[in-house]
Write a protein that holds these residues in place. Structure first.
Motif, short mmCIF file in Angstrom:
data_model
loop_
_atom_site.label_atom_id
_atom_site.label_comp_id
_atom_site.label_asym_id
_atom_site.label_seq_id
_atom_site.Cartn_x
_atom_site.Cartn_y
_atom_site.Cartn_z
N VAL A 1 10.73 8.09 3.92
CA VAL A 1 9.30 8.39 3.88
C VAL A 1 8.57 7.22 3.23
N LYS A 2 7.29 7.12 3.54
CA LYS A 2 6.40 6.17 2.87
C LYS A 2 5.56 6.93 1.86
N ILE A 3 5.63 6.52 0.60
CA ILE A 3 4.81 7.13 -0.45
C ILE A 3 3.59 6.24 -0.66
N PRO A 4 2.39 6.72 -0.33
CA PRO A 4 1.21 5.86 -0.49
C PRO A 4 0.93 5.54 -1.96
N LEU A 5 0.47 4.33 -2.22
CA LEU A 5 -0.02 3.98 -3.55
C LEU A 5 -1.49 4.39 -3.63
N CYS B 1 12.35 1.73 -2.92
CA CYS B 1 12.17 0.27 -2.94
C CYS B 1 10.92 -0.10 -2.17
N ALA B 2 10.58 -1.37 -2.19
CA ALA B 2 9.46 -1.88 -1.40
C ALA B 2 9.84 -1.90 0.08
N ASP B 3 8.82 -1.90 0.92
CA ASP B 3 9.03 -1.96 2.36
C ASP B 3 9.14 -3.43 2.79
N ASN B 4 10.27 -4.06 2.40
CA ASN B 4 10.46 -5.49 2.65
C ASN B 4 11.75 -5.80 3.42
N GLY B 5 12.37 -4.77 4.00
CA GLY B 5 13.60 -4.96 4.76
C GLY B 5 14.86 -4.71 3.98
N LEU B 6 14.77 -4.67 2.65
CA LEU B 6 15.97 -4.50 1.84
C LEU B 6 16.63 -3.14 2.06
N ASP C 1 0.82 -1.21 0.00
CA ASP C 1 0.00 0.00 0.00
C ASP C 1 0.86 1.26 0.00
N HIS C 2 2.19 1.07 0.00
CA HIS C 2 3.11 2.19 -0.08
C HIS C 2 4.47 1.69 -0.58
N VAL C 3 5.31 2.61 -0.98
CA VAL C 3 6.72 2.33 -1.28
C VAL C 3 7.57 3.27 -0.45
N LEU C 4 8.83 2.92 -0.29
CA LEU C 4 9.75 3.72 0.50
C LEU C 4 10.66 4.54 -0.40
N VAL C 5 10.94 5.77 0.03
CA VAL C 5 12.00 6.57 -0.57
C VAL C 5 12.88 7.06 0.57
N ALA C 6 14.17 6.81 0.47
CA ALA C 6 15.10 7.17 1.55
C ALA C 6 16.21 8.05 1.01
N GLU C 7 16.72 8.87 1.88
CA GLU C 7 17.93 9.65 1.60
C GLU C 7 19.06 9.04 2.40
N HIS C 8 20.13 8.65 1.71
CA HIS C 8 21.24 7.98 2.39
C HIS C 8 22.53 8.29 1.65
N ALA D 1 -5.76 2.30 -7.61
CA ALA D 1 -4.86 1.94 -8.71
C ALA D 1 -4.47 0.47 -8.58
N PRO D 2 -4.17 -0.19 -9.69
CA PRO D 2 -3.71 -1.58 -9.62
C PRO D 2 -2.43 -1.68 -8.78
N LYS D 3 -2.33 -2.71 -7.98
CA LYS D 3 -1.12 -2.92 -7.16
C LYS D 3 -0.10 -3.68 -7.99
N ASN D 4 0.52 -2.97 -8.95
CA ASN D 4 1.47 -3.62 -9.84
C ASN D 4 2.73 -2.77 -9.97
N THR D 5 3.67 -3.26 -10.75
CA THR D 5 4.96 -2.60 -10.90
C THR D 5 4.82 -1.19 -11.44
N PHE D 6 3.90 -0.96 -12.37
CA PHE D 6 3.77 0.35 -12.99
C PHE D 6 3.25 1.39 -12.01
N THR D 7 2.36 0.99 -11.12
CA THR D 7 1.89 1.92 -10.09
C THR D 7 3.02 2.30 -9.15
N ILE D 8 3.84 1.32 -8.79
CA ILE D 8 4.99 1.61 -7.93
C ILE D 8 5.97 2.55 -8.62
N ILE D 9 6.28 2.28 -9.88
CA ILE D 9 7.21 3.14 -10.62
C ILE D 9 6.65 4.55 -10.75
#
Length: 275
Positions: free
Chosen positions: A109-113, A91-96, A77-84, A117-125
């Motif tokens: 931050v968490k970017i909400p999907l 990336c996905a919120d999967n520990g990576l 339901d979200h993707v992560l964007v980090a500054e490092h 919208a379809p929960k697919n690669t294109f929505t994440i991108i």
């Protein structure tokens, strides 16, 4: 011009990588999109961590790294964007993310999907691209979404250390079938303390010196060296170490087969004994 890198486990067999690049240029027409690799083994987070950490360090500040690994480990339901380290990782919120950063990144931050919208690669991108566009226009990370520390955390695969040994795991096999182990030069030197050593792998195979280049041994002979990323590598000069010695990297099915843990330990372990 912003740089966007792509790392994935998608492969190059179909349309998806090309479509992702087209989508990125739609939202960020002035960005430069480059591949790191699309051949990460499925579900192999240790390998993805090694590849990403080794590559990201060479990119300029402000680069955006989109890591499309195990995107659907859970329903997103979200993707992560980090500054490092002056760069951005999406990336996905999967520990990576915490594995690549070696802990909690400086800002995330968490970017909400979109809900419908379809929960697919294109929505994440789409969400990652829109975030990159805003950041490249000068917005701070905390301005595009609230900063958070509530993310999924996983730790890097670390070698096992004792007083007279260090034991690592195979995390990557390259296209030459050289075998990369999760033991760094710094870890080796700290544990060695100027002692003699023997590197054991595949039953009775032993190496007792560290080479600087593949050419330090005759053709067809085995060797160990620390590669350009600083990790221990088992290789054969002009040969295929993984194939010849029957060494394997991580496969998800090893964890589900009845003898999986035995196979995983047998094939992945590289032990260094200090004397």
């Amino acid at each position: 011009m912003s740089i966007i890198t792509l790392t994935s486990d998608i492969g190059m067999q179909d349309y998806l990588v090309g479509a992702i690049k087209g989508q990125l240029w739609h939202y960020c027409p002035e960005c430069h999109v480059t591949d790191i690799t699309h051949h990460i083994s499925p579900f192999n987070l240790p390998q993805a961590t090694y590849i990403c950490k080794s590559a990201f360090a060479w990119f300029p500040l402000g680069t955006f790294h989109f890591v499309l690994i195990n995107l659907f480990d859970r329903r997103p339901d979200h993707v992560l964007v980090a500054e490092h380290n002056g760069q951005y990782i999406g990336c996905a919120d999967n520990g990576l993310l915490t594995m690549i950063a070696g802990g909690m990144p400086e800002k995330v931050v968490k970017i909400p999907l979109p809900a419908h919208a379809p929960k697919n690669t294109f929505t994440i991108i789409q969400q990652l691209a829109m975030a990159a566009r805003e950041l490249s226009r000068g917005k701070a990370l905390g301005e595009i979404a609230p900063l958070t520390q509530s993310i999924h955390i996983k730790h890097n695969l670390q070698p096992l250390v004792g007083d007279d040994f260090i034991e690592g795991q195979i995390i990557h096999i390259d296209s030459f079938e050289n075998v990369v182990v999760n033991i760094t030069r710094d870890q080796f030197n700290a544990q060695r303390r100027n002692r003699r050593f023997q590197i054991f792998f595949r039953r009775n195979e032993v190496i007792n010196q560290i080479s600087e280049t593949y050419a330090d041994v005759p053709e067809g002979q085995k060797l160990a060296l620390f590669n350009a990323a600083g990790y221990l590598e088992i290789a054969i000069n002009k040969g295929n170490a993984a194939g010849l010695f029957g060494l394997q990297g991580f496969r998800r099915d090893q964890l589900t087969q009845p003898t999986g843990f035995q196979q995983l330990s047998f094939y992945q372990t590289v032990r260094i004994i200090f004397q």
